[in-house]
Write a protein that holds these residues in place. Structure first.
Motif, PDB file in Angstrom:
ATOM      1  N   LEU A  80       0.830  -1.200   0.000  1.00 40.54           N
ATOM      2  CA  LEU A  80       0.000   0.000   0.000  1.00 40.54           C
ATOM      3  C   LEU A  80       0.871   1.259   0.000  1.00 40.54           C
ATOM      4  N   GLN A  81       1.998   1.213   0.684  1.00 44.83           N
ATOM      5  CA  GLN A  81       2.936   2.332   0.662  1.00 44.83           C
ATOM      6  C   GLN A  81       3.400   2.604  -0.770  1.00 44.83           C
ATOM      7  N   LYS A  82       3.635   1.521  -1.506  1.00 43.49           N
ATOM      8  CA  LYS A  82       4.052   1.651  -2.911  1.00 43.49           C
ATOM      9  C   LYS A  82       2.962   2.338  -3.736  1.00 43.49           C
ATOM     10  N   HIS A  83       1.708   1.927  -3.533  1.00 47.49           N
ATOM     11  CA  HIS A  83       0.583   2.551  -4.255  1.00 47.49           C
ATOM     12  C   HIS A  83       0.493   4.047  -3.950  1.00 47.49           C
ATOM     13  N   ILE A  84       0.669   4.388  -2.691  1.00 46.20           N
ATOM     14  CA  ILE A  84       0.575   5.799  -2.298  1.00 46.20           C
ATOM     15  C   ILE A  84       1.711   6.605  -2.916  1.00 46.20           C
ATOM     16  N   ARG A  85       2.930   6.051  -2.915  1.00 44.58           N
ATOM     17  CA  ARG A  85       4.061   6.756  -3.539  1.00 44.58           C
ATOM     18  C   ARG A  85       3.829   6.946  -5.041  1.00 44.58           C
ATOM     19  N   GLU A  86       3.311   5.906  -5.724  1.00 48.86           N
ATOM     20  CA  GLU A  86       3.008   6.018  -7.159  1.00 48.86           C
ATOM     21  C   GLU A  86       1.950   7.091  -7.398  1.00 48.86           C
ATOM     22  N   PHE A  87       0.932   7.077  -6.563  1.00 42.30           N
ATOM     23  CA  PHE A  87      -0.153   8.053  -6.675  1.00 42.30           C
ATOM     24  C   PHE A  87       0.401   9.470  -6.545  1.00 42.30           C
ATOM     25  N   GLU A  88       1.270   9.671  -5.569  1.00 36.63           N
ATOM     26  CA  GLU A  88       1.880  10.985  -5.362  1.00 36.63           C
ATOM     27  C   GLU A  88       2.734  11.383  -6.571  1.00 36.63           C
ATOM     28  N   GLU A  89       3.468  10.449  -7.132  1.00 37.09           N
ATOM     29  CA  GLU A  89       4.281  10.735  -8.323  1.00 37.09           C
ATOM     30  C   GLU A  89       3.397  11.121  -9.501  1.00 37.09           C
ATOM     31  N   TRP A  90       2.277  10.423  -9.656  1.00 35.59           N
ATOM     32  CA  TRP A  90       1.360  10.735 -10.759  1.00 35.59           C
ATOM     33  C   TRP A  90       0.790  12.143 -10.601  1.00 35.59           C
ATOM     34  N   ILE A  91       0.482  12.521  -9.355  1.00 36.20           N
ATOM     35  CA  ILE A  91      -0.019  13.884  -9.118  1.00 36.20           C
ATOM     36  C   ILE A  91       1.056  14.894  -9.495  1.00 36.20           C
ATOM     37  N   ASP A  92       2.299  14.627  -9.071  1.00 36.82           N
ATOM     38  CA  ASP A  92       3.406  15.540  -9.371  1.00 36.82           C
ATOM     39  C   ASP A  92       3.654  15.670 -10.873  1.00 36.82           C
ATOM     40  N   LYS A  93       3.432  14.589 -11.611  1.00 37.00           N
ATOM     41  CA  LYS A  93       3.704  14.587 -13.051  1.00 37.00           C
ATOM     42  C   LYS A  93       2.515  15.030 -13.902  1.00 37.00           C
ATOM     43  N   TYR A  94       1.387  15.338 -13.268  1.00 37.78           N
ATOM     44  CA  TYR A  94       0.205  15.745 -14.029  1.00 37.78           C
ATOM     45  C   TYR A  94       0.527  17.014 -14.824  1.00 37.78           C
ATOM     46  N   PRO A  95       0.215  17.037 -16.120  1.00 34.63           N
ATOM     47  CA  PRO A  95       0.602  18.164 -16.987  1.00 34.63           C
ATOM     48  C   PRO A  95      -0.269  19.406 -16.800  1.00 34.63           C
ATOM     49  N   LEU A  96      -0.080  20.084 -15.681  1.00 38.05           N
ATOM     50  CA  LEU A  96      -0.868  21.290 -15.403  1.00 38.05           C
ATOM     51  C   LEU A  96      -0.576  22.424 -16.375  1.00 38.05           C
ATOM     52  N   LEU A  97       0.655  22.527 -16.815  1.00 35.90           N
ATOM     53  CA  LEU A  97       1.049  23.663 -17.646  1.00 35.90           C
ATOM     54  C   LEU A  97       1.049  23.352 -19.137  1.00 35.90           C
ATOM     55  N   ASP A  98       0.481  22.225 -19.517  1.00 31.15           N
ATOM     56  CA  ASP A  98       0.420  21.858 -20.927  1.00 31.15           C
ATOM     57  C   ASP A  98      -1.039  21.621 -21.319  1.00 31.15           C
ATOM     58  N   PRO A  99      -1.796  22.691 -21.607  1.00 29.05           N
ATOM     59  CA  PRO A  99      -3.231  22.549 -21.881  1.00 29.05           C
ATOM     60  C   PRO A  99      -3.541  21.768 -23.158  1.00 29.05           C
ATOM     61  N   GLU A 100      -2.554  21.597 -24.018  1.00 32.65           N
ATOM     62  CA  GLU A 100      -2.815  20.892 -25.274  1.00 32.65           C
ATOM     63  C   GLU A 100      -2.426  19.419 -25.198  1.00 32.65           C
ATOM     64  N   ASP A 101      -2.020  18.949 -24.028  1.00 30.66           N
ATOM     65  CA  ASP A 101      -1.688  17.544 -23.843  1.00 30.66           C
ATOM     66  C   ASP A 101      -2.978  16.730 -23.933  1.00 30.66           C
ATOM     67  N   SER A 103      -3.469  13.660 -23.392  1.00 31.98           N
ATOM     68  CA  SER A 103      -3.557  12.516 -22.495  1.00 31.98           C
ATOM     69  C   SER A 103      -4.077  12.889 -21.104  1.00 31.98           C
ATOM     70  N   VAL A 104      -4.477  14.152 -20.896  1.00 27.40           N
ATOM     71  CA  VAL A 104      -4.889  14.557 -19.552  1.00 27.40           C
ATOM     72  C   VAL A 104      -6.117  13.798 -19.062  1.00 27.40           C
ATOM     73  N   ASP A 105      -7.054  13.495 -19.940  1.00 25.70           N
ATOM     74  CA  ASP A 105      -8.244  12.756 -19.515  1.00 25.70           C
ATOM     75  C   ASP A 105      -7.871  11.355 -19.041  1.00 25.70           C
ATOM     76  N   LYS A 106      -6.972  10.704 -19.766  1.00 30.43           N
ATOM     77  CA  LYS A 106      -6.527   9.365 -19.362  1.00 30.43           C
ATOM     78  C   LYS A 106      -5.777   9.434 -18.037  1.00 30.43           C
ATOM     79  N   LYS A 107      -4.938  10.442 -17.878  1.00 29.85           N
ATOM     80  CA  LYS A 107      -4.181  10.583 -16.632  1.00 29.85           C
ATOM     81  C   LYS A 107      -5.115  10.859 -15.458  1.00 29.85           C
ATOM     82  N   LYS A 108      -6.150  11.651 -15.696  1.00 30.12           N
ATOM     83  CA  LYS A 108      -7.125  11.924 -14.640  1.00 30.12           C
ATOM     84  C   LYS A 108      -7.882  10.647 -14.270  1.00 30.12           C
ATOM     85  N   ASP A 109      -8.242   9.855 -15.267  1.00 31.35           N
ATOM     86  CA  ASP A 109      -8.903   8.576 -15.001  1.00 31.35           C
ATOM     87  C   ASP A 109      -7.982   7.626 -14.236  1.00 31.35           C
TER      88      ASP A 109
END
Length: 143
Positions: A80-101, A103-109
């Protein structure tokens, strides 16, 4: 003299015969330009709304990660610690500053799925922890 007079009459009638076409072209051009302005404003409003909603959702996820990280040291399994760390990494890597990406819908899902996995593993009742977004303003005031 007669040909000059007939050319003059043709020129006068040409402008009145082309009047409808001229007005259609001018109307189209005017409508097109106004549509561009209105479309930009609509797109801006939609972008602000979607950006705000995404920011809220990521903030909610970030808050959950902070709480989970504070409990990791106490009673959470390594898996579960691994899942939480992955989740945190995914949040950090979310493309907030790239509105034309695209893949954002897939990443949000993917974030939603990972969030549900973590909640299920923790035995958290999802109904109590579910993100509901910013409260809607009602047209009637409840007192």
């Amino acid at each position: 003299m007669e040909s000059v007079q007939s050319n003059f009459l043709e020129d006068i009638f040409d402008s009145s015969l082309n009047l409808e076409e001229t007005h259609m072209k001018e109307g189209f051009k005017e409508g097109y330009n106004e549509g561009l302005v209105a479309g930009r404003e609509d797109a801006r409003q939609l972008g602000l709304k979607l950006g705000f909603e995404t920011g809220e959702l990521l903030g909610f996820y970030r808050g959950c990660v902070c709480i989970w990280n504070s409990t990791i040291r106490v009673c959470i399994s390594p898996q579960l610690q691994k899942h939480i760390r992955e989740f945190e990494e995914w949040i950090d890597k979310y493309p907030l500053l790239d509105p034309e990406d695209e893949s954002v819908d897939k990443k949000k899902d993917d974030l939603r799925v990972k969030f549900n996995v973590i909640c299920a593993s923790l035995g958290v009742v999802k109904k109590k922890l579910e993100y509901k977004g910013y409260p809607k303003v009602s047209s009637e005031l409840d007192f």
